[in-house]
Scaffold this motif. Structure first.
Motif, PDB file in Angstrom:
ATOM      1  N   GLN A  48       0.902  -1.284  -0.057  1.00  0.00           N
ATOM      2  CA  GLN A  48      -0.027   0.263  -0.212  1.00  0.00           C
ATOM      3  C   GLN A  48       0.881   1.293  -0.154  1.00  0.00           C
ATOM      4  O   GLN A  48       0.660   2.262  -0.927  1.00  0.00           O
ATOM      5  CB  GLN A  48      -0.995   0.061   1.261  1.00  0.00           C
ATOM      6  N   ALA A  49       2.066   1.083   0.897  1.00  0.00           N
ATOM      7  CA  ALA A  49       2.753   2.442   0.902  1.00  0.00           C
ATOM      8  C   ALA A  49       3.469   2.711  -0.484  1.00  0.00           C
ATOM      9  O   ALA A  49       3.684   4.092  -0.661  1.00  0.00           O
ATOM     10  CB  ALA A  49       3.783   2.224   2.209  1.00  0.00           C
ATOM     11  N   LEU A  50       3.962   1.866  -1.197  1.00  0.00           N
ATOM     12  CA  LEU A  50       4.665   2.049  -2.467  1.00  0.00           C
ATOM     13  C   LEU A  50       3.891   1.829  -3.540  1.00  0.00           C
ATOM     14  O   LEU A  50       4.325   1.900  -4.603  1.00  0.00           O
ATOM     15  CB  LEU A  50       5.814   0.765  -2.609  1.00  0.00           C
ATOM     16  N   ASP A  51       2.416   1.572  -3.225  1.00  0.00           N
ATOM     17  CA  ASP A  51       1.498   1.559  -4.524  1.00  0.00           C
ATOM     18  C   ASP A  51       1.975   0.477  -5.564  1.00  0.00           C
ATOM     19  O   ASP A  51       1.889   0.525  -6.814  1.00  0.00           O
ATOM     20  CB  ASP A  51       1.514   2.914  -4.987  1.00  0.00           C
ATOM     21  N   THR A  52       2.507  -0.662  -5.133  1.00  0.00           N
ATOM     22  CA  THR A  52       3.072  -1.876  -5.995  1.00  0.00           C
ATOM     23  C   THR A  52       2.856  -3.041  -5.193  1.00  0.00           C
ATOM     24  O   THR A  52       2.903  -3.046  -3.874  1.00  0.00           O
ATOM     25  CB  THR A  52       4.360  -1.478  -6.427  1.00  0.00           C
ATOM     26  N   ARG A  53       2.647  -4.135  -5.865  1.00  0.00           N
ATOM     27  CA  ARG A  53       2.488  -5.441  -5.269  1.00  0.00           C
ATOM     28  C   ARG A  53       3.850  -5.892  -4.845  1.00  0.00           C
ATOM     29  O   ARG A  53       4.757  -6.217  -5.448  1.00  0.00           O
ATOM     30  CB  ARG A  53       1.778  -6.722  -6.067  1.00  0.00           C
ATOM     31  N   VAL A  54       3.933  -6.004  -3.450  1.00  0.00           N
ATOM     32  CA  VAL A  54       5.112  -6.390  -2.961  1.00  0.00           C
ATOM     33  C   VAL A  54       5.335  -8.003  -2.653  1.00  0.00           C
ATOM     34  O   VAL A  54       4.446  -8.338  -1.808  1.00  0.00           O
ATOM     35  CB  VAL A  54       5.891  -5.752  -1.652  1.00  0.00           C
ATOM     36  N   THR A  55       6.116  -8.639  -3.016  1.00  0.00           N
ATOM     37  CA  THR A  55       6.312 -10.320  -2.695  1.00  0.00           C
ATOM     38  C   THR A  55       7.741 -10.455  -2.231  1.00  0.00           C
ATOM     39  O   THR A  55       8.457  -9.800  -2.479  1.00  0.00           O
ATOM     40  CB  THR A  55       5.908 -10.917  -4.011  1.00  0.00           C
ATOM     41  N   MET A  56       7.751 -11.709  -1.639  1.00  0.00           N
ATOM     42  CA  MET A  56       9.080 -12.299  -1.019  1.00  0.00           C
ATOM     43  C   MET A  56       8.989 -13.772  -1.597  1.00  0.00           C
ATOM     44  O   MET A  56       8.223 -14.439  -1.202  1.00  0.00           O
ATOM     45  CB  MET A  56       9.065 -12.327   0.510  1.00  0.00           C
ATOM     46  N   ASN A  57      10.080 -14.233  -2.370  1.00  0.00           N
ATOM     47  CA  ASN A  57      10.296 -15.509  -2.400  1.00  0.00           C
ATOM     48  C   ASN A  57      10.362 -16.428  -1.410  1.00  0.00           C
ATOM     49  O   ASN A  57      10.738 -15.848  -0.471  1.00  0.00           O
ATOM     50  CB  ASN A  57      11.230 -15.620  -3.808  1.00  0.00           C
ATOM     51  N   ARG A  58      10.135 -17.875  -1.808  1.00  0.00           N
ATOM     52  CA  ARG A  58      10.070 -18.702  -0.629  1.00  0.00           C
ATOM     53  C   ARG A  58      11.436 -18.703   0.084  1.00  0.00           C
ATOM     54  O   ARG A  58      11.539 -18.768   1.334  1.00  0.00           O
ATOM     55  CB  ARG A  58       9.815 -20.142  -1.143  1.00  0.00           C
ATOM     56  N   GLU A  59      12.543 -18.952  -0.674  1.00  0.00           N
ATOM     57  CA  GLU A  59      13.844 -19.123  -0.157  1.00  0.00           C
ATOM     58  C   GLU A  59      14.224 -17.501   0.695  1.00  0.00           C
ATOM     59  O   GLU A  59      14.729 -17.602   1.811  1.00  0.00           O
ATOM     60  CB  GLU A  59      14.793 -18.915  -1.228  1.00  0.00           C
ATOM     61  N   ALA A  60      13.870 -16.535   0.135  1.00  0.00           N
ATOM     62  CA  ALA A  60      14.037 -15.199   1.067  1.00  0.00           C
ATOM     63  C   ALA A  60      13.306 -14.987   2.284  1.00  0.00           C
ATOM     64  O   ALA A  60      13.698 -14.792   3.193  1.00  0.00           O
ATOM     65  CB  ALA A  60      13.443 -13.972   0.011  1.00  0.00           C
ATOM     66  N   GLN A  61      12.071 -15.516   2.095  1.00  0.00           N
ATOM     67  CA  GLN A  61      10.940 -15.581   3.326  1.00  0.00           C
ATOM     68  C   GLN A  61      11.640 -16.423   4.689  1.00  0.00           C
ATOM     69  O   GLN A  61      11.642 -16.028   5.799  1.00  0.00           O
ATOM     70  CB  GLN A  61       9.726 -16.121   2.879  1.00  0.00           C
ATOM     71  N   GLU A  62      11.887 -17.862   4.057  1.00  0.00           N
ATOM     72  CA  GLU A  62      12.571 -18.587   4.969  1.00  0.00           C
ATOM     73  C   GLU A  62      13.669 -18.124   5.813  1.00  0.00           C
ATOM     74  O   GLU A  62      14.081 -18.505   6.762  1.00  0.00           O
ATOM     75  CB  GLU A  62      12.760 -20.054   4.409  1.00  0.00           C
ATOM     76  N   HIS A  63      14.535 -17.650   4.856  1.00  0.00           N
ATOM     77  CA  HIS A  63      16.041 -17.171   5.397  1.00  0.00           C
ATOM     78  C   HIS A  63      15.630 -15.902   6.286  1.00  0.00           C
ATOM     79  O   HIS A  63      16.268 -16.059   7.471  1.00  0.00           O
ATOM     80  CB  HIS A  63      16.777 -16.616   4.191  1.00  0.00           C
ATOM     81  N   PHE A  64      14.886 -15.082   6.009  1.00  0.00           N
ATOM     82  CA  PHE A  64      14.376 -13.974   6.890  1.00  0.00           C
ATOM     83  C   PHE A  64      13.673 -14.505   8.121  1.00  0.00           C
ATOM     84  O   PHE A  64      14.366 -13.829   9.401  1.00  0.00           O
ATOM     85  CB  PHE A  64      13.500 -13.044   6.278  1.00  0.00           C
ATOM     86  N   LEU A  65      12.989 -15.472   7.947  1.00  0.00           N
ATOM     87  CA  LEU A  65      12.269 -15.745   9.300  1.00  0.00           C
ATOM     88  C   LEU A  65      13.375 -16.658  10.328  1.00  0.00           C
ATOM     89  O   LEU A  65      13.123 -16.581  11.440  1.00  0.00           O
ATOM     90  CB  LEU A  65      11.204 -16.809   8.971  1.00  0.00           C
TER      91      LEU A  65
END
Length: 544
Positions: free
Chosen positions: A383-400
């Motif tokens: 919403q803030a950037l007015d674009t759809r923001v996603t996170m690929n699976r590898e990045a999400q698992e690494h971040f978590l």
């Protein structure tokens, strides 16, 4: 074998001076609810407790006679109730409550029905309340006149106020409660049991009480967001009609504090060119959220206490009191009891605002809630950037893995998480966050937390608590904690992982042909979710 005695049916009802009225033979041409109730083919009324006001004694006698004609088995007991004004809620409820308290109910032997078709609307409401509160252990019975040309007794229906017996109603109430809980959590499917229980209690209190609420917790734990959602929930339930007014008390200084809160009149001080209503008056009919209430000065605290208790206060420079009826929600990251002990916060004000106190936990105390909050923050970033923001699976698992490890301090709580996701989203090509974006953000967070504020005056530095946080450090056995503290001290005074390893394993390495002290230390730190960058003072990361 003895035959089981049937339970008797007892009806309690107020005589209707209009609906039950009528004299002479033609009264039988009218539908009279109290008489009609005793004419039902499938409802045998064993006893009717006929309540009437002092001026209706003649009508009560007539109705009693008529019931004897249509239902000889029904015993009618006339009860005079001292109600002079049947439209006076206080008088009616008091008289009926006295009657209910003195009545010898025997629910083991008798079934009770309360007839709510007759009497004024006030009488009917009071009867309903007494049944709902179980002062009268009964169900409700309602009668209706016959339709068309039918001259029979009409119909009746029995209403049980035990909602657990009404599946559809119970389901709707449960759904409404679930919606309220989800609303307070911004729709986030949180998994921490203690936090969910806390939100459930807040929802319960918020929709039932207008007393002050005190929300405590560390900076960034979500106090202001929760206050806004409490207001929105009350607004949706039509419990408030005024605005939500919020103020961070830490931003107030000197005379401006009194004026901002309580308003001023024109000419009250230099620069007061016109009247100012103040935030308390702006919040009339709504909710006033005072964040960091512990920052208020002594004068403001005294004035606020009066405003909360009496809903009245004096604007600066005025000799005429004004009124404002608001609900106060206060927030603080301070220990207000300790502030009272050192004379910085009024004890009477604290006693007034902590009737309902809710402690919000830090983010690091809710690691299982980081995954759903990550998804929420991704939506917020979109919403803030007015674009759809996603996170690929590898990045999400690494971040978590990093975000839920002891190495993640989250000293700014949700502000840190929000900022981290927003930075990654801003730098991500096409709005798709990759492993490289996560690695960059992790290093930024590690550096930020290492450069955090030093311990305050007189504080004793605890390296374990500083690195792992108070909650996780408290869970360690004393043996592990003492050992880890010594390891951390050595690491902070070493230029590299290998140098720290050589100091820590100086004796055992003499017995090994190919010592790998750095790897041994790395594995030890990993047991606590730590890496060299979390524990060093900025030395070379892996230099031999």
């Amino acid at each position: 074998m003895a035959k089981t005695q049937a339970r008797r049916t007892v009806v309690l009802g107020m005589l209707g001076t209009m609906l039950d009225g009528g004299q002479g033979p033609r009264r039988w041409e009218r539908w009279r609810p109290t008489v009609a109730l005793c004419q039902q083919d499938d409802l045998l009324v064993d006893r009717l407790e006929l309540l009437y006001s002092p001026n209706a004694a003649v009508l009560a006698a007539t109705v009693t006679e008529d019931i004897h004609q249509v239902s000889a088995d029904t015993q009618v007991r006339g009860v005079e109730v001292d109600i002079q004004d049947p439209w006076d809620l206080e008088e009616v409820y008091g008289a009926l409550l006295d009657y209910a308290r003195s009545y010898p109910f025997q629910p083991e032997q008798e079934d009770y029905l309360v007839h709510i078709t007759t009497g004024t609307h006030i009488v009917q409401i009071c009867m309903f309340l007494l049944v709902e509160s179980r002062h009268i252990p009964a169900r409700l019975v309602q009668t209706a006149p016959p339709s068309g040309r039918d001259r029979g007794p009409g119909k009746y229906s029995i209403i049980d106020l035990d909602l657990s017996k009404h599946d559809r109603l119970a389901t709707r109430f449960q759904q409404e409660q679930r919606e309220g809980l989800s609303f307070l959590k911004a729709g986030i499917d949180t998994r921490n049991a203690a936090f969910n229980q806390l939100i459930a209690r807040i929802e319960q209190v918020a929709i039932r009480s207008r007393a002050p609420l005190l929300i405590t917790g560390p900076t960034g734990a979500g106090k202001s967001q929760l206050a806004r959602r409490i207001y929105a929930l009350k607004k949706a339930r039509r419990q408030v009609n005024g605005p939500f007014v919020d103020l961070n008390c830490a931003t107030l200084r000197g005379d401006a504090a009194m004026s901002a809160l309580f308003g001023h009149v024109k000419g009250a001080f230099t620069g007061a060119l016109s009247d100012r209503p103040g935030l308390l008056r702006q919040a009339n009919g709504g909710v006033l959220f005072l964040d960091e209430i512990g920052e208020l000065g002594a004068d403001e605290q005294a004035m606020l206490l009066r405003a909360v208790e009496d809903k009245r206060f004096l604007p600066v420079g005025s000799d005429k009191e004004v009124e404002s009826d608001f609900q106060l929600i206060a927030g603080t990251n301070r220990d207000l009891q300790a502030e009272v002990a050192r004379g910085a916060f009024r004890e009477d004000l604290l006693a007034r605002i902590n009737l309902w106190t809710f402690q919000l936990p830090a983010l690091r105390e809710r690691p299982e809630d980081i995954p759903p909050n990550l998804l929420y923050e991704l939506d917020q970033a979109s919403q803030a950037l007015d674009t759809r923001v996603t996170m690929n699976r590898e990045a999400q698992e690494h971040f978590l893995r990093f975000a839920t490890s002891p190495a993640a301090r989250w000293s700014g709580n949700f502000r840190d998480l929000n900022a981290a996701v927003l930075r990654m989203a801003t730098l991500a090509p096409g709005g798709r966050i990759t492993r490289e974006n996560v690695d960059e953000e992790q290093e930024r967070l590690r550096a930020q937390w290492r450069q955090g504020p030093p311990p305050g005056p007189g504080a004793t530095e605890d390296p374990v608590q500083e690195v792992l946080g108070a909650a996780i450090a408290a869970e360690l056995d004393r043996f592990d904690r003492v050992q880890l503290a010594d390891v951390l001290t050595v690491c902070r005074h070493s230029r590299s992982l290998s140098e720290a390893g050589r100091h820590l394993f100086a004796r055992s390495r003499e017995r090994k042909q190919s010592p790998n002290d750095a790897d041994r230390l790395r594995k030890y730190l990993a047991r606590f979710g730590l890496a060299w960058g979390d524990v060093s003072r900025g030395g070379s990361p892996e230099a031999p």
